[in-house]
Design a protein around this motif. Structure first.
Motif, mmCIF file in Angstrom:
data_model
loop_
_atom_site.group_PDB
_atom_site.id
_atom_site.type_symbol
_atom_site.label_atom_id
_atom_site.label_comp_id
_atom_site.label_asym_id
_atom_site.label_seq_id
_atom_site.Cartn_x
_atom_site.Cartn_y
_atom_site.Cartn_z
ATOM 1 N N ASP A 101 -6.739 10.713 8.240
ATOM 2 C CA ASP A 101 -7.140 11.409 7.017
ATOM 3 C C ASP A 101 -8.459 10.800 6.559
ATOM 4 O O ASP A 101 -8.991 9.894 7.209
ATOM 5 N N HIS A 102 -8.980 11.315 5.434
ATOM 6 C CA HIS A 102 -10.245 10.796 4.915
ATOM 7 C C HIS A 102 -10.154 9.286 4.669
ATOM 8 O O HIS A 102 -9.071 8.752 4.438
ATOM 9 N N ILE A 103 -11.294 8.638 4.654
ATOM 10 C CA ILE A 103 -11.313 7.194 4.450
ATOM 11 C C ILE A 103 -10.772 6.812 3.073
ATOM 12 O O ILE A 103 -10.321 5.682 2.866
ATOM 13 N N SER A 104 -10.793 7.744 2.118
ATOM 14 C CA SER A 104 -10.279 7.467 0.776
ATOM 15 C C SER A 104 -8.782 7.754 0.652
ATOM 16 O O SER A 104 -8.212 7.602 -0.428
ATOM 17 N N ASN A 105 -8.149 8.158 1.747
ATOM 18 C CA ASN A 105 -6.709 8.412 1.723
ATOM 19 C C ASN A 105 -5.939 7.118 1.424
ATOM 20 O O ASN A 105 -6.375 6.020 1.796
ATOM 21 N N ASP A 106 -4.783 7.251 0.792
ATOM 22 C CA ASP A 106 -3.965 6.084 0.445
ATOM 23 C C ASP A 106 -3.138 5.663 1.667
ATOM 24 O O ASP A 106 -1.940 5.926 1.756
ATOM 25 N N PHE A 107 -3.799 4.980 2.589
ATOM 26 C CA PHE A 107 -3.102 4.515 3.787
ATOM 27 C C PHE A 107 -2.098 3.407 3.466
ATOM 28 O O PHE A 107 -1.148 3.201 4.220
ATOM 29 N N ASN A 108 -2.308 2.687 2.358
ATOM 30 C CA ASN A 108 -1.346 1.654 1.975
ATOM 31 C C ASN A 108 0.030 2.251 1.722
ATOM 32 O O ASN A 108 1.052 1.754 2.209
ATOM 33 N N THR A 109 0.068 3.351 0.956
ATOM 34 C CA THR A 109 1.339 4.027 0.700
ATOM 35 C C THR A 109 1.916 4.594 1.992
ATOM 36 O O THR A 109 3.121 4.515 2.236
ATOM 37 N N LEU A 110 1.051 5.158 2.820
ATOM 38 C CA LEU A 110 1.504 5.737 4.083
ATOM 39 C C LEU A 110 2.228 4.701 4.941
ATOM 40 O O LEU A 110 3.367 4.921 5.378
ATOM 41 N N PHE A 111 1.584 3.561 5.179
ATOM 42 C CA PHE A 111 2.179 2.578 6.076
ATOM 43 C C PHE A 111 3.323 1.804 5.426
ATOM 44 O O PHE A 111 4.218 1.330 6.122
ATOM 45 N N ALA A 112 3.318 1.699 4.095
ATOM 46 C CA ALA A 112 4.431 1.039 3.410
ATOM 47 C C ALA A 112 5.709 1.876 3.484
ATOM 48 O O ALA A 112 6.814 1.335 3.373
#
Length: 250
Positions: A101-112
């Motif tokens: 996804d975009h670089i501003s996507n909330d990857f922290n929530t995704l991987f958590a």
């Protein structure tokens, strides 16, 4: 540089996590079709003989979950079933999933929130999916759901007051002049071509894509759809214009 907007992160009441039931429905509807196409079209013998392990899957426009996890589970299980049917149950490969996804996507929530019993290795690939993001011939299955209708940029013509396609005060093109529709359609065609060219570079020979794009047939009446109506978009547009005026004057 075009403006980049990601879905709302976190798990709060305004987050994508809590407000993506429509997108979840699209994943559920596509589930059986994806299974059927993997069973019918994917040549697992060719892939197992010509490609190195692991079996790589990418979800382009994954946001923060949980819908992407459902789709990845469907693809993995369908492939395992295909291998069993072909008598290759002992050759089930490792799976690697790339979440994009975009670089501003909330990857922290995704991987958590990754499922504990996911049976695949996970990696994040931030960036614009209209461009090449992975090495040549490295991907076996490309998936994208409810993402490709988002344009990479606003057509310049709709913001130019000297253009026939000027779309002053509107956040949509419903009921607009044909010139407005044409420039939006042209931008979509360019974006889709860029996406397909990038995936052609990344997919292995014999790989598959599953693309779910929200759309409405011309023959379907607005009252028969579950999407936001033209009138609702018009009201929302007026509200945003009033809000922008208040912010400007304050």
């Amino acid at each position: 540089m075009p403006q980049v907007y990601a879905m709302n992160g976190g798990n709060g009441p305004q987050s994508y996590n809590q407000n993506s039931s429509f997108q979840r429905g699209a994943v559920e509807v596509a589930k059986e079709l994806i299974k059927e196409e993997i069973d019918k079209e994917l040549d697992v013998k060719q892939l197992s003989s010509t490609s190195v392990h692991p079996f790589r899957i990418a979800d382009f426009g994954c946001s923060t979950g949980p819908n992407t996890f459902v789709a990845m589970k469907v693809i993995r299980e369908a492939l395992e079933e295909k291998l069993r049917k072909e008598g290759l149950a002992s050759e089930v490969p490792e799976f690697q999933v790339f979440f994009n996804d975009h670089i501003s996507n909330d990857f922290n929530t995704l991987f958590a929130s990754l499922p504990q019993e996911r049976h695949y290795l996970a990696a994040g690939v931030p960036g614009d999916f209209h461009k090449v993001l992975l090495p040549k011939a490295s991907l076996h299955f490309a998936h994208s759901s409810c993402s490709l209708h988002w344009l990479s940029d606003v057509p310049k013509e709709v913001t130019d007051n000297t253009s026939p396609a000027w779309n002053k005060g509107k956040i949509h093109y419903g009921g607009a002049k044909k010139e407005v529709l044409e420039v939006y359609a042209s931008q979509f065609a360019k974006d889709l071509e860029s996406f397909l060219n990038a995936r052609a570079h990344e997919l292995v020979d014999g790989g598959l894509m599953a693309l779910v794009i929200p759309a409405v047939l011309d023959a379907i009446r607005e009252s028969q759809t579950t999407i936001v109506t033209e009138k609702e978009l018009e009201v929302l547009g007026y509200c945003l214009m009033d809000l922008a005026k208040k912010v400007r004057f304050h």
